[in-house]
Design a protein around this motif. Structure first.
Motif, PDB file in Angstrom:
ATOM      1  N   LEU A 190      -0.498  14.295  16.466  1.00  0.00           N
ATOM      2  CA  LEU A 190       0.457  13.361  15.759  1.00  0.00           C
ATOM      3  C   LEU A 190       1.836  13.299  16.393  1.00  0.00           C
ATOM      4  O   LEU A 190       2.351  14.205  16.742  1.00  0.00           O
ATOM      5  CB  LEU A 190       0.458  13.854  14.346  1.00  0.00           C
ATOM      6  CG  LEU A 190       1.102  12.502  13.510  1.00  0.00           C
ATOM      7  CD1 LEU A 190       0.647  12.838  11.975  1.00  0.00           C
ATOM      8  CD2 LEU A 190       2.689  12.622  13.286  1.00  0.00           C
ATOM      9  N   THR A 191       2.149  11.983  16.941  1.00  0.00           N
ATOM     10  CA  THR A 191       3.593  11.702  17.227  1.00  0.00           C
ATOM     11  C   THR A 191       4.562  11.047  16.179  1.00  0.00           C
ATOM     12  O   THR A 191       3.701  10.011  15.847  1.00  0.00           O
ATOM     13  CB  THR A 191       3.631  11.043  18.582  1.00  0.00           C
ATOM     14  OG1 THR A 191       3.162   9.747  18.532  1.00  0.00           O
ATOM     15  CG2 THR A 191       2.920  11.887  19.549  1.00  0.00           C
ATOM     16  N   ALA A 192       5.575  11.114  16.142  1.00  0.00           N
ATOM     17  CA  ALA A 192       6.452  10.254  15.114  1.00  0.00           C
ATOM     18  C   ALA A 192       7.635   9.913  15.983  1.00  0.00           C
ATOM     19  O   ALA A 192       8.314  10.859  16.280  1.00  0.00           O
ATOM     20  CB  ALA A 192       6.524  11.017  13.852  1.00  0.00           C
ATOM     21  N   ASN A 193       7.812   8.693  16.122  1.00  0.00           N
ATOM     22  CA  ASN A 193       9.055   8.188  16.812  1.00  0.00           C
ATOM     23  C   ASN A 193       9.724   6.911  16.282  1.00  0.00           C
ATOM     24  O   ASN A 193       9.268   6.401  15.427  1.00  0.00           O
ATOM     25  CB  ASN A 193       8.718   7.628  18.340  1.00  0.00           C
ATOM     26  CG  ASN A 193       7.996   8.967  19.053  1.00  0.00           C
ATOM     27  OD1 ASN A 193       8.898   9.452  19.392  1.00  0.00           O
ATOM     28  ND2 ASN A 193       6.740   9.021  19.260  1.00  0.00           N
ATOM     29  N   VAL A 194      11.025   6.789  16.842  1.00  0.00           N
ATOM     30  CA  VAL A 194      11.995   5.724  15.964  1.00  0.00           C
ATOM     31  C   VAL A 194      12.220   4.867  17.231  1.00  0.00           C
ATOM     32  O   VAL A 194      12.793   5.419  18.319  1.00  0.00           O
ATOM     33  CB  VAL A 194      12.990   6.367  15.543  1.00  0.00           C
ATOM     34  CG1 VAL A 194      14.155   5.300  14.675  1.00  0.00           C
ATOM     35  CG2 VAL A 194      12.868   7.569  14.240  1.00  0.00           C
ATOM     36  N   PRO A 208      -1.494  13.758   6.501  1.00  0.00           N
ATOM     37  CA  PRO A 208      -2.775  14.591   6.752  1.00  0.00           C
ATOM     38  C   PRO A 208      -3.904  13.990   7.358  1.00  0.00           C
ATOM     39  O   PRO A 208      -4.666  14.440   8.426  1.00  0.00           O
ATOM     40  CB  PRO A 208      -2.913  15.209   5.514  1.00  0.00           C
ATOM     41  CG  PRO A 208      -1.751  14.926   4.787  1.00  0.00           C
ATOM     42  CD  PRO A 208      -1.050  13.751   5.277  1.00  0.00           C
ATOM     43  N   HIS A 209      -4.070  12.438   7.062  1.00  0.00           N
ATOM     44  CA  HIS A 209      -5.139  11.540   7.621  1.00  0.00           C
ATOM     45  C   HIS A 209      -4.767  11.410   9.092  1.00  0.00           C
ATOM     46  O   HIS A 209      -5.483  11.375   9.929  1.00  0.00           O
ATOM     47  CB  HIS A 209      -5.327  10.423   6.860  1.00  0.00           C
ATOM     48  CG  HIS A 209      -5.743  10.608   5.380  1.00  0.00           C
ATOM     49  ND1 HIS A 209      -6.739  11.169   4.971  1.00  0.00           N
ATOM     50  CD2 HIS A 209      -4.958  10.410   4.150  1.00  0.00           C
ATOM     51  CE1 HIS A 209      -6.938  11.197   3.846  1.00  0.00           C
ATOM     52  NE2 HIS A 209      -5.647  10.990   3.222  1.00  0.00           N
ATOM     53  N   LEU A 210      -3.502  11.098   9.515  1.00  0.00           N
ATOM     54  CA  LEU A 210      -3.058  10.693  10.842  1.00  0.00           C
ATOM     55  C   LEU A 210      -3.197  12.086  11.739  1.00  0.00           C
ATOM     56  O   LEU A 210      -3.759  11.779  12.641  1.00  0.00           O
ATOM     57  CB  LEU A 210      -1.598  10.442  10.754  1.00  0.00           C
ATOM     58  CG  LEU A 210      -1.409   8.790  10.164  1.00  0.00           C
ATOM     59  CD1 LEU A 210       0.034   8.894   9.880  1.00  0.00           C
ATOM     60  CD2 LEU A 210      -1.902   8.084  11.229  1.00  0.00           C
ATOM     61  N   ALA A 211      -3.020  13.474  11.204  1.00  0.00           N
ATOM     62  CA  ALA A 211      -3.061  14.667  12.018  1.00  0.00           C
ATOM     63  C   ALA A 211      -4.526  14.591  12.231  1.00  0.00           C
ATOM     64  O   ALA A 211      -5.241  15.218  13.498  1.00  0.00           O
ATOM     65  CB  ALA A 211      -2.639  15.530  11.359  1.00  0.00           C
ATOM     66  N   ALA A 212      -5.353  14.487  11.150  1.00  0.00           N
ATOM     67  CA  ALA A 212      -6.859  14.622  11.538  1.00  0.00           C
ATOM     68  C   ALA A 212      -7.602  13.658  12.180  1.00  0.00           C
ATOM     69  O   ALA A 212      -8.590  14.134  12.962  1.00  0.00           O
ATOM     70  CB  ALA A 212      -7.766  14.606   9.967  1.00  0.00           C
ATOM     71  N   SER A 213      -7.031  12.638  12.667  1.00  0.00           N
ATOM     72  CA  SER A 213      -7.481  11.713  13.761  1.00  0.00           C
ATOM     73  C   SER A 213      -7.276  12.317  15.035  1.00  0.00           C
ATOM     74  O   SER A 213      -8.088  11.644  16.127  1.00  0.00           O
ATOM     75  CB  SER A 213      -6.928  10.418  13.467  1.00  0.00           C
ATOM     76  OG  SER A 213      -5.523  10.424  14.126  1.00  0.00           O
ATOM     77  N   GLN A 214      -6.474  13.186  15.284  1.00  0.00           N
ATOM     78  CA  GLN A 214      -6.129  13.841  16.608  1.00  0.00           C
ATOM     79  C   GLN A 214      -5.388  12.864  17.587  1.00  0.00           C
ATOM     80  O   GLN A 214      -5.432  13.111  18.714  1.00  0.00           O
ATOM     81  CB  GLN A 214      -7.453  14.430  17.176  1.00  0.00           C
ATOM     82  CG  GLN A 214      -7.627  15.596  16.341  1.00  0.00           C
ATOM     83  CD  GLN A 214      -8.960  16.536  17.076  1.00  0.00           C
ATOM     84  OE1 GLN A 214     -10.018  15.639  17.782  1.00  0.00           O
ATOM     85  NE2 GLN A 214      -8.976  17.579  16.800  1.00  0.00           N
ATOM     86  N   HIS A 215      -5.047  11.801  16.879  1.00  0.00           N
ATOM     87  CA  HIS A 215      -4.285  10.519  17.675  1.00  0.00           C
ATOM     88  C   HIS A 215      -3.230   9.845  16.659  1.00  0.00           C
ATOM     89  O   HIS A 215      -3.319   8.768  16.689  1.00  0.00           O
ATOM     90  CB  HIS A 215      -5.262   9.561  18.158  1.00  0.00           C
ATOM     91  CG  HIS A 215      -4.957   8.350  18.921  1.00  0.00           C
ATOM     92  ND1 HIS A 215      -4.351   8.536  20.567  1.00  0.00           N
ATOM     93  CD2 HIS A 215      -4.113   7.146  18.768  1.00  0.00           C
ATOM     94  CE1 HIS A 215      -3.871   7.405  21.023  1.00  0.00           C
ATOM     95  NE2 HIS A 215      -3.722   6.766  20.091  1.00  0.00           N
TER      96      HIS A 215
END
Length: 223
Positions: A175-179, A124-131
């Protein structure tokens, strides 16, 4: 613009370089680790002013503690822009019938439960940063398993599923999430595997604005 990077498992060879690289780029660094002695050593090496550094010894299997840690990082820095999760070891070399339940639980704890708690607390905090950026390192065995790697592969596959699902759930928030997939990490620079520098280079790209459309990907970083 100064951003805030949360790094777990930062006291290992790869984590050290991740922390130093993002610190040298001018960002705030939050280090979460189990080993106080190694954490203290890394803190000395980074030599950052206190206003740019947050450190905490923590058991990532403790969900409430991880939640409190996320709140503490936000309280200090205001925003969180990246979670780079590097905790987890390897157990293998045995066939499935030879493998033990204890070893499997160890793999699930290191890779799945730590990730679950971190994503619940920090997403939620990562999303709130918009980056927001979430990055983990894994192996291509999750796509094509090798013999005698079942426990590790099953746990890493579950970890990847958590991260890639998060990528879908938050794709409209920035938010992006990668491996990042590597076959092995060449910490001694012997020409075998992927070097920490190559991995960190990929991470700095994924963190950049230019990588904002790279999301939910397994990125092969091996020959």
């Amino acid at each position: 613009m100064t951003k805030t990077i949360v790094i777990t498992g930062a006291t290992g060879a790869l984590g050290n370089l991740v922390a130093k690289t993002f610190a040298e780029l001018g960002h705030n660094i939050a280090l979460l680790d189990r080993n106080q002695i190694k954490l203290d050593s890394l803190t000395r090496d980074l030599n950052l002013p206190s206003e740019r550094l947050y450190t905490q010894t923590i058991d990532l299997l403790n969900g409430p503690a991880v939640h409190d840690s996320a709140e503490a990082v936000v309280s200090k820095f205001g925003r969180i822009h990246a979670l780079i999760h590097l905790v987890g070891g390897w157990t293998g070399g045995k066939t499935l019938p030879e493998s033990s339940k204890d070893d499997f639980e160890s793999m699930l704890n290191q890779h799945v439960w730590t990730t679950f708690h971190l994503l619940q607390a920090f997403a939620p905090h990562l999303a709130a940063s918009q980056h927001g950026r979430v990055i983990i390192v894994s192996k291509p065995e999750t796509v094509k398993p090798s013999a005698k790697t079942a426990l590790y592969t099953a746990a890493k596959s579950a970890q990847e599923s958590l991260v890639l699902t998060l990528a879908e759930e938050y794709k409209d928030s920035g938010l992006t999430a990668n491996v990042i997939h590597v076959k092995s990490i060449d910490t001694k620079n012997e020409g075998k595997g992927t070097t920490p520098a190559e991995i960190v280079s990929a991470m700095t790209y994924l963190f950049s604005d230019e990588a904002s459309k790279v999301n939910g990907a397994r990125i092969p970083l091996y020959g």
